[in-house]
Design a protein around this motif. Structure first.
Motif, PDB file in Angstrom:
ATOM      1  N   VAL A  83       0.853  -1.202   0.000  1.00  0.00           N
ATOM      2  CA  VAL A  83       0.000   0.000   0.000  1.00  0.00           C
ATOM      3  C   VAL A  83       0.889   1.253   0.000  1.00  0.00           C
ATOM      4  O   VAL A  83       0.600   2.224  -0.712  1.00  0.00           O
ATOM      5  CB  VAL A  83      -0.973  -0.025   1.200  1.00  0.00           C
ATOM      6  N   ILE A  84       1.963   1.212   0.746  1.00  0.00           N
ATOM      7  CA  ILE A  84       2.902   2.356   0.761  1.00  0.00           C
ATOM      8  C   ILE A  84       3.465   2.584  -0.646  1.00  0.00           C
ATOM      9  O   ILE A  84       3.560   3.714  -1.127  1.00  0.00           O
ATOM     10  CB  ILE A  84       4.044   2.100   1.783  1.00  0.00           C
ATOM     11  N   ASN A  85       3.779   1.503  -1.343  1.00  0.00           N
ATOM     12  CA  ASN A  85       4.290   1.609  -2.724  1.00  0.00           C
ATOM     13  C   ASN A  85       3.246   2.185  -3.675  1.00  0.00           C
ATOM     14  O   ASN A  85       3.557   3.025  -4.518  1.00  0.00           O
ATOM     15  CB  ASN A  85       4.697   0.226  -3.260  1.00  0.00           C
ATOM     16  N   ILE A  86       2.009   1.700  -3.539  1.00  0.00           N
ATOM     17  CA  ILE A  86       0.933   2.174  -4.434  1.00  0.00           C
ATOM     18  C   ILE A  86       0.737   3.678  -4.248  1.00  0.00           C
ATOM     19  O   ILE A  86       0.505   4.409  -5.207  1.00  0.00           O
ATOM     20  CB  ILE A  86      -0.390   1.407  -4.170  1.00  0.00           C
ATOM     21  N   LYS A  87       0.875   4.131  -3.007  1.00  0.00           N
ATOM     22  CA  LYS A  87       0.688   5.572  -2.699  1.00  0.00           C
ATOM     23  C   LYS A  87       1.634   6.453  -3.504  1.00  0.00           C
ATOM     24  O   LYS A  87       1.347   7.628  -3.733  1.00  0.00           O
ATOM     25  CB  LYS A  87       0.919   5.802  -1.199  1.00  0.00           C
ATOM     26  N   LYS A  88       2.767   5.873  -3.937  1.00  0.00           N
ATOM     27  CA  LYS A  88       3.763   6.671  -4.683  1.00  0.00           C
ATOM     28  C   LYS A  88       3.395   6.817  -6.165  1.00  0.00           C
ATOM     29  O   LYS A  88       4.072   7.516  -6.908  1.00  0.00           O
ATOM     30  CB  LYS A  88       5.140   6.003  -4.574  1.00  0.00           C
ATOM     31  N   THR A  89       2.333   6.111  -6.607  1.00  0.00           N
ATOM     32  CA  THR A  89       1.901   6.203  -8.011  1.00  0.00           C
ATOM     33  C   THR A  89       1.585   7.663  -8.340  1.00  0.00           C
ATOM     34  O   THR A  89       0.843   8.318  -7.597  1.00  0.00           O
ATOM     35  CB  THR A  89       0.639   5.324  -8.221  1.00  0.00           C
ATOM     36  N   PRO A  90       2.152   8.194  -9.437  1.00  0.00           N
ATOM     37  CA  PRO A  90       1.974   9.627  -9.705  1.00  0.00           C
ATOM     38  C   PRO A  90       0.537  10.036 -10.036  1.00  0.00           C
ATOM     39  O   PRO A  90       0.114  11.121  -9.664  1.00  0.00           O
ATOM     40  CB  PRO A  90       2.899   9.884 -10.904  1.00  0.00           C
ATOM     41  N   ASN A  91      -0.198   9.189 -10.751  1.00  0.00           N
ATOM     42  CA  ASN A  91      -1.525   9.614 -11.221  1.00  0.00           C
ATOM     43  C   ASN A  91      -2.662   9.257 -10.252  1.00  0.00           C
ATOM     44  O   ASN A  91      -3.714   8.774 -10.663  1.00  0.00           O
ATOM     45  CB  ASN A  91      -1.813   9.046 -12.618  1.00  0.00           C
ATOM     46  N   ILE A  92      -2.419   9.480  -8.965  1.00  0.00           N
ATOM     47  CA  ILE A  92      -3.498   9.292  -7.982  1.00  0.00           C
ATOM     48  C   ILE A  92      -4.164  10.647  -7.741  1.00  0.00           C
ATOM     49  O   ILE A  92      -3.527  11.589  -7.253  1.00  0.00           O
ATOM     50  CB  ILE A  92      -2.952   8.693  -6.666  1.00  0.00           C
ATOM     51  N   ALA A  93      -5.438  10.720  -8.121  1.00  0.00           N
ATOM     52  CA  ALA A  93      -6.167  11.990  -7.998  1.00  0.00           C
ATOM     53  C   ALA A  93      -6.717  12.169  -6.589  1.00  0.00           C
ATOM     54  O   ALA A  93      -6.849  13.302  -6.109  1.00  0.00           O
ATOM     55  CB  ALA A  93      -7.302  12.025  -9.018  1.00  0.00           C
ATOM     56  N   ALA A  94      -7.085  11.048  -5.942  1.00  0.00           N
ATOM     57  CA  ALA A  94      -7.624  11.136  -4.574  1.00  0.00           C
ATOM     58  C   ALA A  94      -7.394   9.802  -3.874  1.00  0.00           C
ATOM     59  O   ALA A  94      -7.415   8.745  -4.517  1.00  0.00           O
ATOM     60  CB  ALA A  94      -9.115  11.451  -4.622  1.00  0.00           C
TER      61      ALA A  94
END
Ligand SMILES: Nc1ncnc2c1ncn2[C@@H]1O[C@H](COP(=O)(O)OP(=O)(O)OP(=O)(O)O)[C@@H](O)[C@H]1O
Length: 309
Positions: free
Chosen positions: A21-32
């Motif tokens: 989950v910490i890794n996914i949070k670093k995805t650039p195209n997260i709008a919310a």
């Protein structure tokens, strides 16, 4: 590139996937990013997203188990939109039957796969609409069960053992222990089904499962060959049997679907609008979450939904 609107259940799988989950949070195209705070919160958040998002590239990224995925699907479908919001999914639950059924792999594998997805695909989802146990319309990705499998879900959820086994990475074992425990408690019941022109009566049903894909109960292949890419829905009904018969049946169920050859196990292809009725008070489950105890009377249907998978 899609814009991800994330709904994450931090309690799914007892939080053992927090690193991914910490890794996914670093995805650039997260709008919310929304973390759920309580059971039912994912449905509320999803409905709100369906109401408010007008971004044509929006994708709702669900991080959680089958229960969270179910809540998001139901939340999104509570608000009618001209174009449905596609669902992406990372399985961080304990059972993860939906992910298993579509060969999505682990949370890490699903995350790598997500980076390569370029378009939506339409997958089949089940729908029930009726008077009991509540006056509701509900959608499901995996299964709806009445009787034995639902009692197993209730038993598993109630035991502190699930939490301990999940922590040890043995989530499926907690289902198995509940299966054996519930077998002796669960009585047979009468189920009637109007399936197209056919009126089917099962006086000694023990397990009634509407299934959209292969797995339920954390990796048990209830219906090998079922496929969410096919626009169809099946029902598996098992009659009450002796414990020895049950053990033999369960062994073949775990192995290769040989249980479908047993005389006491029936597979029924469901017609659109099939109507099921269970008069006795029984437990119900939807995608591995408790649906409550009651009598059951509902129509069954199916449709497609866009998934970013
Ligand atoms: N913050 C939270 N605290 C406690 N429960 C939550 C929270 N957020 C969501 N829930 C509830 O957690 C339940 C279980 O979630 P979910 O099914 O996603 O995980 P799981 O049970 O570990 O996985 P699986 O269903 O694949 O076995 C759901 O009923 C959901 O409503």
């Amino acid at each position: 590139m899609p814009n991800y609107f994330v709904i994450n259940n931090p309690s799914a799988g007892n939080g053992v996937h927090s690193n991914i989950v910490i890794n996914i949070k670093k995805t650039p195209n997260i709008a919310a990013w929304h973390d759920t705070d309580y059971a039912g919160h994912a449905m509320y958040l999803a409905k709100k997203l369906a109401k408010t998002i007008d971004d044509p590239t929006a994708v709702v990224l669900v991080i959680g188990g089958d229960g969270t995925l179910n809540e998001v699907l139901n939340g999104l479908l509570q608000f009618k939109r001209a174009v449905k919001l596609p669902i992406a999914y990372i399985p961080t639950g304990s059972g993860n039957d939906f992910a298993r059924g579509i060969n999505l792999g682990t949370a890490e594998q699903a995350f790598s796969h997500l980076k390569r997805v370029t378009q939506t695909q339409l997958l089949n989802i089940g729908k029930i609409n009726g008077d009991a146990p509540h006056h509701i319309t509900k959608y499901f990705v995996n299964s709806i069960g009445i009787g034995f499998d639902a009692a197993v879900v209730a038993q598993t959820n109630q035991t502190a053992l699930k939490r301990r086994l999940n922590k040890l990475g043995c989530g499926s074992l907690s289902y198995l222990l509940s299966v054996l425990c519930v077998f002796f408690k669960q009585h047979d019941f009468q189920m009637t089904l109007m399936n197209g022109e056919d009126y089917i009566q099962m006086p000694h049903a023990f397990l009634v499962t509407l299934t959209n894909q292969v797995y339920f109960g954390g990796g048990i292949a209830i219906l090998p060959g079922a496929d969410v890419h096919q626009n169809e829905l099946d029902m598996v009904v098992a009659d009450k049997m002796s414990f020895i018969q049950f053990l033999v049946m369960f062994a073949s169920l775990k192995k290769n679907g040989g249980h479908l050859q047993f005389k006491s196990v029936h597979k029924i292809s469901l017609a659109r609008g099939a109507k099921i009725h269970v008069r006795d008070i029984q437990p119900g489950q939807i995608d591995g979450e408790e649906l409550g105890n009651g009598t059951f009377s509902f129509n069954i249907d199916y449709q497609t939904y866009p998934f970013w998978l």
